[in-house]
Structure formats: C-alpha cells, structure tokens
Design an enzyme around this catalytic site. Sequence first.
Site, PDB file in Angstrom:
ATOM      1  N   CYS A  25      13.467  -5.752 -60.064  1.00  0.00           N
ATOM      2  CA  CYS A  25      13.624  -4.832 -61.198  1.00  0.00           C
ATOM      3  C   CYS A  25      12.855  -3.526 -61.076  1.00  0.00           C
ATOM      4  O   CYS A  25      13.007  -2.655 -61.921  1.00  0.00           O
ATOM      5  CB  CYS A  25      13.236  -5.542 -62.487  1.00  0.00           C
ATOM      6  SG  CYS A  25      11.467  -5.870 -62.660  1.00  0.00           S
ATOM      7  N   CYS A  46      -1.575 -14.146 -53.645  1.00  0.00           N
ATOM      8  CA  CYS A  46      -0.842 -14.383 -52.400  1.00  0.00           C
ATOM      9  C   CYS A  46       0.639 -14.205 -52.725  1.00  0.00           C
ATOM     10  O   CYS A  46       1.253 -15.052 -53.369  1.00  0.00           O
ATOM     11  CB  CYS A  46      -1.144 -15.796 -51.916  1.00  0.00           C
ATOM     12  SG  CYS A  46      -0.467 -16.176 -50.302  1.00  0.00           S
TER      13      CYS A  46
END
Length: 160
Positions: A79, A148
């Site tokens: 997005c 991560c």
Amino acid sequence: MKKIIILIIAIVASSCNSNAQQNSETKTKDYKVSKTEAEWKEILSPQEYAVLREAATERPHSSKLNDVNVPGIFVCAGCGNELYETKHKFESGTGWPSFDRPIEGGVAYGADSKLGYQRDEVHCADCGGHLGHVFDDGPRETTGKRHCINGVAMNFIPKE
C-alpha cells in the site's frame, strides 16, 4: 488415568490457535487500505502475496534490501505506507533487513504462534500486510528491539 490423558488432550486441542483463526482476524479488521484477496492477487507478485497476505517468510539473504544503506524510507509493498527509515536499519546477521524502530504509526503488532510458541508479529498499520516479527535482541544502545522484516514486503524510496 485414561480419563486424565483424554482431558489434557482436549484442553490442549481447544486452546490452540490455528493459522485460519489468526488470518481471519487480520483479514476482518478494518484498515485504511482494504482490498479483497482477489484484488491483492492482482496487484502483488506471488512472493509479495505469500508474505504480505499469507504470512509466509522469504528465504534469508535473498532480499536486495539487505544491502540498502543510503538515506531513505522503506514503504509497504502492498500500500505504500511508510514503515522504516534507513537511519534505524542495522546489520543483524540474520539475513533479513533489520531495524531498531519503525516510523511512528507505520506498523501495528499482533501475536503469532505458528511455530508452537508466541512471537510478536509486525504488520502494516494501513493495510494489515504481514511484515515480519520483532525480537528483544536488537542494539542495546538504542531500543534493544530487532524488527526482522521480509524485504519482499517493502519497497525502498531513496531520499532526494
């Protein structure tokens, strides 16, 4: 003794969260950017779709974003929401892009117990796309956190 074992098995089985339950929670939450799964499949590559919409994990050391160190912003590949800045990126040795903090309001958190233990999941605050996980083994001199993140879940926009 058999009754106790059956009772324990029944309790364990009923308390487990399935991936379908977790995915349905993410899919039904209202986000600023909301699309049907068919629409996501049209705009995302198969690998982006697997990570962002199905919470897959890309292979370690496979992302071209691992080596990005120039100033800029990492945005959601689904997005375009701003997620992380290069200045908060560090080399964790894990094989995935790692950051000690997100851009304020860029990410949201949830629980992930797919591996049999609970981890803190990171997803895009605007579209709910799965990004990765956050751990408490980041740089102690900053936040102590390690976001991560799957590189395929992001695009990089260099600072002009």
